[in-house]
Design a protein around this motif. Structure first.
Motif, PDB file in Angstrom:
ATOM      1  N   ALA A 192      29.262  34.168  23.080  1.00 51.13           N
ATOM      2  CA  ALA A 192      30.607  33.692  22.749  1.00 51.13           C
ATOM      3  C   ALA A 192      31.539  33.987  23.916  1.00 51.13           C
ATOM      4  CB  ALA A 192      31.111  34.361  21.485  1.00 51.13           C
ATOM      5  N   LEU A 193      32.475  33.059  24.189  1.00 45.18           N
ATOM      6  CA  LEU A 193      33.380  33.239  25.324  1.00 45.18           C
ATOM      7  C   LEU A 193      34.280  34.458  25.163  1.00 45.18           C
ATOM      8  CD1 LEU A 193      34.497  29.586  26.179  1.00 45.18           C
ATOM      9  CD2 LEU A 193      33.164  31.125  27.608  1.00 45.18           C
ATOM     10  N   GLY A 194      34.622  34.795  23.933  1.00 47.64           N
ATOM     11  CA  GLY A 194      35.476  35.955  23.716  1.00 47.64           C
ATOM     12  C   GLY A 194      36.804  35.816  24.433  1.00 47.64           C
ATOM     13  N   ASN A 195      37.147  36.845  25.216  1.00 44.86           N
ATOM     14  CA  ASN A 195      38.417  36.837  25.952  1.00 44.86           C
ATOM     15  C   ASN A 195      38.259  36.368  27.399  1.00 44.86           C
ATOM     16  OD1 ASN A 195      39.893  37.876  23.764  1.00 44.86           O
ATOM     17  ND2 ASN A 195      39.227  39.950  24.245  1.00 44.86           N
ATOM     18  N   GLY A 213      39.742  41.991  29.804  1.00 47.30           N
ATOM     19  CA  GLY A 213      39.762  41.043  28.691  1.00 47.30           C
ATOM     20  C   GLY A 213      39.946  41.727  27.353  1.00 47.30           C
ATOM     21  N   GLU A 214      39.313  42.873  27.190  1.00 44.54           N
ATOM     22  CA  GLU A 214      39.482  43.633  25.939  1.00 44.54           C
ATOM     23  C   GLU A 214      40.927  44.114  25.785  1.00 44.54           C
ATOM     24  OE1 GLU A 214      36.830  44.245  23.458  1.00 44.54           O
ATOM     25  OE2 GLU A 214      36.491  42.437  24.636  1.00 44.54           O
ATOM     26  N   ALA A 215      41.514  44.526  26.889  1.00 45.79           N
ATOM     27  CA  ALA A 215      42.912  44.976  26.835  1.00 45.79           C
ATOM     28  C   ALA A 215      43.850  43.818  26.508  1.00 45.79           C
ATOM     29  CB  ALA A 215      43.300  45.611  28.170  1.00 45.79           C
ATOM     30  N   ALA A 216      43.474  42.601  26.929  1.00 48.46           N
ATOM     31  CA  ALA A 216      44.331  41.448  26.645  1.00 48.46           C
ATOM     32  C   ALA A 216      44.337  41.121  25.164  1.00 48.46           C
ATOM     33  CB  ALA A 216      43.819  40.228  27.428  1.00 48.46           C
TER      34      ALA A 216
END
Length: 452
Positions: free
Chosen positions: A340-343, A449-452
């Protein structure tokens, strides 16, 4: 979320240096197997070219074998194209799988702190490696097949038919008082004689690439929309944004087009300057045979169908846009254990795509310049040879004292082996560091990306 350029680059470099022992433990076996696969592929292609089995007994050095393959590749495809394609495909598959075997655990180590499994002899391939391969190739495959396939076909056939029309012979009557005097000319010759060759050489190729150019402009226009820029005003200035992105897109493509047309073509025509740059930057490239390459590029730039080169240059910017948007995808896929593309797209939203381009460009230039100029040109071509020569002379003199004034026979072979192993070891050591930098960058982008 804003990518901090120096922070991201610093962490990537720090991971490559701080975890070098672990990187070497995980990557040494796949790297050795990759070298063996490359060597086998080169000698297999050389055997196809020659029509018989070629071994080290006939071509003693790998560099010579590479040079012979480069110089005679066309002959190999004439002899047995199926075998050549099979060898190239098998080598590419082997390189991909071996790279994935160590990059996947290193990315998880950089992104999640999950240390690779113990063991010194390891070249694993499992779900994480599959996700790394698929995520790395997905963007390029999607863009190439689904987007540029139809556009390239349409542009190719359009220009093909235009070229056919311009190559048709036409009858002209140079003497208006005599209908018996006839000259047979091509339409393209008449256009050139009338001073309108710019239609043939510029306007038609540019119009053939127009769909790709408009696509690149649209991508920039929507990418820099206000909702993708955190501190942008809620109501965007649409006209100003459209004008700015149009100027940027047109400027990039036209500058690249004319630079490639005039500068690069002239470099290949003269040949000396370009090969001199390669010689200063690399060493091994000067052994390749570039004869005929200038004529091939001249065909691309001067022939009607060959003018599709502008389509390639326009497509270059679009492909790079998608490549930058999907650049963090391998890190996200491996660390999330999902395709999955996720962030992924959030990492390069708005101005972050420019910041990521700066990060990737600077890190790449740093790694390449250090390996070519510092390691191979300065260290291995200037400094270490002098040190090794002093040691060799000192050892040879010391053996003469106990060997009736003659140097021992083992001295020269020993130092030859030491020198070659030193060169190989230093370059492999730098490769480990480079792998670590790449893994560290993917891991940091995943956390961004997780922080976003």
């Amino acid at each position: 979320m804003e990518l901090r350029i120096f922070s991201v680059m610093g962490e990537a470099l720090h991971f490559g240096g701080r975890r070098l022992e672990t990187i070497a433990r995980v990557a040494w076996l796949p790297l050795v197997l990759s070298m063996v696969a490359t060597m086998a592929a080169v000698f297999a292609m050389l055997s196809v070219i020659a029509g018989r089995l070629i071994t080290f007994s006939e071509v003693p050095t790998f560099i010579n074998a590479q040079t012979l393959v480069v110089q005679n590749t066309a002959a190999g495809f004439q002899n047995d194209p199926a075998a050549m394609w099979m060898i190239m495909g098998a080598n590419l598959a082997a390189q991909t799988l071996l790279t994935a075997s160590f990059m996947a655990p290193l990315i998880r180590y950089a992104g999640l702190g999950e240390k690779p499994a113990r063991g010194f002899v390891r070249a694993p391939f499992g779900p994480d490696q599959v996700r790394f391969v698929v995520s790395s190739l997905f963007g390029l495959f999607f863009v190439g097949v689904l987007v540029f396939g139809p556009l390239a076909a349409a542009s190719y056939y359009t220009l093909k038919y235009v070229a056919e029309a311009l190559s048709q012979t036409l009858a002209t009557f140079p003497n208006p008082d005599s209908l018996h005097t006839i000259e047979i000319n091509k339409a393209s010759d008449q256009i050139a004689a009338a001073g309108r060759e710019w239609i043939y050489n510029r306007a038609i190729p540019l119009s053939g690439a127009l769909p790709v150019a408009l696509l690149f402009w649209a991508l920039l226009f929507f990418h820099f929309a206000p909702h993708n820029r955190p501190r942008a005003p809620a109501i965007g200035r649409t006209v100003l944004r459209a004008l700015t992105t149009f100027i940027v897109a047109a400027g990039l493509m036209l500058v690249t087009y004319f630079l490639f047309d005039e500068v690069v073509l002239n470099e290949f025509r003269t040949n000396a300057t370009f090969l001199g740059v390669l010689s200063a930057a690399g060493a091994q490239f000067t052994s390749f045979d570039f004869s005929g390459l200038g004529d091939a590029i001249d065909f691309l730039l001067r022939s009607p169908e060959g003018r599709l080169i502008f389509f390639g240059l326009a497509a270059f910017f679009v492909v790079n846009y998608f490549s930058l948007r999907l650049f963090p995808y391998p890190g996200v896929a491996v660390c999330h254990k999902s395709l999955a593309l996720g962030n992924t797209l959030a990492i390069t939203r708005g101005w972050n795509i420019i910041r990521l381009w700066v990060i990737v460009t600077v890190l790449t230039l740093f790694l390449v310049l250090i390996q070519i100029l510092v390691i191979n040109q300065l260290l291995l071509s200037a400094l270490l040879p002098k040190v090794l020569t002093l040691l060799y002379n000192a050892t040879a003199v010391s053996t003469k004292l106990v060997n009736s004034g003659e140097a021992a026979e083992w001295v020269r072979p020993f130092f030859v082996w030491v020198w070659n192993l030193t060169k190989i070891g230093i370059n492999i050591f730098w490769s480990f560091f480079s792998f670590g930098v790449a893994a560290g960058l993917y891991g940091r982008l995943y956390r961004e990306g997780e922080a976003a």
